[in-house]
Design a protein around this motif. Sequence first.
Motif, PDB file in Angstrom:
ATOM      1  N   ASP A  46       0.885  -1.279   0.020  1.00 18.23           N
ATOM      2  CA  ASP A  46       0.106  -0.049  -0.032  1.00 18.23           C
ATOM      3  C   ASP A  46       0.741   1.226  -0.060  1.00 18.23           C
ATOM      4  OD1 ASP A  46       0.852  -0.151   2.612  1.00 18.23           O
ATOM      5  OD2 ASP A  46      -0.834   0.168   3.756  1.00 18.23           O
ATOM      6  N   ASN A  47       1.984   1.267  -0.195  1.00 17.49           N
ATOM      7  CA  ASN A  47       3.010   2.468  -0.279  1.00 17.49           C
ATOM      8  C   ASN A  47       3.362   3.033   1.061  1.00 17.49           C
ATOM      9  OD1 ASN A  47       5.064   3.373  -1.956  1.00 17.49           O
ATOM     10  ND2 ASN A  47       3.483   5.537  -2.126  1.00 17.49           N
ATOM     11  N   ALA A  48       2.711   2.466   2.038  1.00 13.97           N
ATOM     12  CA  ALA A  48       2.986   2.877   3.598  1.00 13.97           C
ATOM     13  C   ALA A  48       4.034   1.902   4.166  1.00 13.97           C
ATOM     14  CB  ALA A  48       1.814   3.063   4.317  1.00 13.97           C
ATOM     15  N   TYR A  49       4.257   0.747   3.605  1.00 16.61           N
ATOM     16  CA  TYR A  49       5.319  -0.462   4.363  1.00 16.61           C
ATOM     17  C   TYR A  49       6.560   0.186   4.267  1.00 16.61           C
ATOM     18  CZ  TYR A  49       7.544  -4.726   5.302  1.00 16.61           C
ATOM     19  OH  TYR A  49       8.267  -5.730   5.954  1.00 16.61           O
ATOM     20  N   ARG A  50       7.129   0.192   5.490  1.00 18.78           N
ATOM     21  CA  ARG A  50       8.781   0.646   5.409  1.00 18.78           C
ATOM     22  C   ARG A  50       9.322  -0.587   6.375  1.00 18.78           C
ATOM     23  NH1 ARG A  50       6.835   3.224   2.490  1.00 18.78           N
ATOM     24  NH2 ARG A  50       6.938   5.702   2.433  1.00 18.78           N
ATOM     25  N   ALA A  58      14.470  -7.568   5.035  1.00 23.24           N
ATOM     26  CA  ALA A  58      13.985  -8.796   4.728  1.00 23.24           C
ATOM     27  C   ALA A  58      13.205  -9.704   5.821  1.00 23.24           C
ATOM     28  CB  ALA A  58      14.898  -9.586   4.111  1.00 23.24           C
ATOM     29  N   ALA A  59      13.940  -9.976   6.949  1.00 21.41           N
ATOM     30  CA  ALA A  59      13.075 -10.619   8.076  1.00 21.41           C
ATOM     31  C   ALA A  59      11.965  -9.943   8.556  1.00 21.41           C
ATOM     32  CB  ALA A  59      14.005 -10.679   9.208  1.00 21.41           C
ATOM     33  N   ALA A  60      11.742  -8.862   8.297  1.00 25.03           N
ATOM     34  CA  ALA A  60      10.554  -8.006   8.618  1.00 25.03           C
ATOM     35  C   ALA A  60       9.306  -8.322   7.581  1.00 25.03           C
ATOM     36  CB  ALA A  60      10.678  -6.515   8.776  1.00 25.03           C
ATOM     37  N   THR A  61      10.079  -8.482   6.418  1.00 22.81           N
ATOM     38  CA  THR A  61       9.028  -8.506   5.319  1.00 22.81           C
ATOM     39  C   THR A  61       8.370 -10.134   5.313  1.00 22.81           C
ATOM     40  OG1 THR A  61       9.858  -7.173   3.846  1.00 22.81           O
ATOM     41  CG2 THR A  61       8.677  -8.863   2.842  1.00 22.81           C
ATOM     42  N   ILE A  62       9.098 -11.151   5.729  1.00 23.12           N
ATOM     43  CA  ILE A  62       8.598 -12.324   5.783  1.00 23.12           C
ATOM     44  C   ILE A  62       7.637 -12.589   6.851  1.00 23.12           C
ATOM     45  CG2 ILE A  62      10.410 -13.454   6.787  1.00 23.12           C
ATOM     46  CD1 ILE A  62      10.184 -15.866   4.787  1.00 23.12           C
ATOM     47  N   GLU A  63       7.981 -11.897   8.008  1.00 20.14           N
ATOM     48  CA  GLU A  63       7.163 -11.847   9.028  1.00 20.14           C
ATOM     49  C   GLU A  63       5.789 -11.456   8.914  1.00 20.14           C
ATOM     50  OE1 GLU A  63       7.471 -13.143  12.048  1.00 20.14           O
ATOM     51  OE2 GLU A  63       9.477 -13.736  12.632  1.00 20.14           O
ATOM     52  N   ARG A  64       5.873 -10.564   8.176  1.00 23.65           N
ATOM     53  CA  ARG A  64       4.670  -9.775   7.661  1.00 23.65           C
ATOM     54  C   ARG A  64       3.959 -10.760   6.763  1.00 23.65           C
ATOM     55  NH1 ARG A  64       3.530  -4.183   7.434  1.00 23.65           N
ATOM     56  NH2 ARG A  64       1.718  -3.778   6.313  1.00 23.65           N
TER      57      ARG A  64
END
Length: 428
Positions: A46-50, A58-64
């Motif tokens: 949504d263009n708000a993800y940082r 990358a760890a935060a992304t896969i957790e998400r």
Amino acid sequence: MNMPGVGSRAMSPLTRLCPSPQLMRMPTTISSAHARRLALRAQALDNAYRPGRGVDGAAATIERLGYVQIDTIAVIERAHEHIFWTRQPAYRPTFLQRLMQQRRVFEYWTHAASYIPMTDYRYYHRHRAWHSAGGHRVEWLRDNGKVVEHVRERIRAEGALLAADFQDDGGRRGPWWDWKPAKAALEILYDTGELMISERRGFQRVYDLAERVLPAGLDTTEPDTEENVRWAIHRTLDNLGIADEAQMRIWYRNREFLHTAVEQLVEAGQIEPVEVRGDSSDTLYARPADLQATARGRATRQVHLLSPFDNLVIRRPWVRRLFDFDYTIECYVPGPKRRYGYFCLPVLFGDRLVGRLDPKAERKEGVFVVRCLQLDSAADADALLAPLAASIWRFARFNNCHDVRLEKVRPGKLRAPLRRALAASQNG
């Protein structure tokens, strides 16, 4: 794959508590745009993800996301790398390697082979138990006990090994695509959880004992049924934002327990039933905080070229329902029967899926080829072409290409304007 009752402990409260119909809440009615905002927010699109920088990002992304699917097709960068990069533009393939080395992710099955956050390991006990009880596996292990023990002993003594490190001992082969028996043993021991993937070398799996892969201090206790099913519901909503029970069964297959847990969470106010205007399919669910956070919003003008295995589009019925986008990956379809191309990338523009791009990275020549771009008739071409051109260039550079070659465009009248947009954004 159906896993009724496997891995369950003694009777859970789930089997005893069923809210009465009078206590069930009436659905909250939302617009289709609101439903898409829920999905894109959960999907970090949504263009708000940082996500942050480097390996931690990358760890935060896969957790998400909950998982990232692994795929071998290499006509462009492989799907798992692509999925990370879409959400973390500074992503590099070395990040995933380091996540494996740091034991922050592991490989296992979701709906397909995937990378999964290590913190979720304990919730896959039911999957491992189901594989352990699978009929053909039990039979094969019994009939090939010497092979299995040979594999165990070599890995125990020598450390992590590739399938290629084993020689075919001439044992009986079964429905294993003519794999040698040691390879079959490795796969079964991996499915049951006795072995894990320590790393990949040249994209080949390296197998080791689970106790040597799992990090010290990791909670590996088996969750009881209630905890497991509630985790599955919340993990689904973490991943999708809004979902029906069919999507929740990716993580928990027992329909009865899942449905009861959904009713309990609705009664507790943790989730609520949702109805999208104009939609009459099965009840959707979302969390109140997520509904509130996405109640208002405006679609961005950003374009993402998504992997065919991206978490947003891999659930075909779900994406068709929420985005009115009927997508089929055609690499498994005979060439003459393909409509769009071998490995088409869904084109996400703001909160709409508006087309498909069939790519090929000619790496030796450094050319990214758009073999065919097909845009839907409803797409706003005037607003789309500039951000689409910029996105094509970004993706070309991610694929180590310094030039873009545009071949077919449909409708054809957009080919010249897109060529101009590509030229204008080349150095952007």
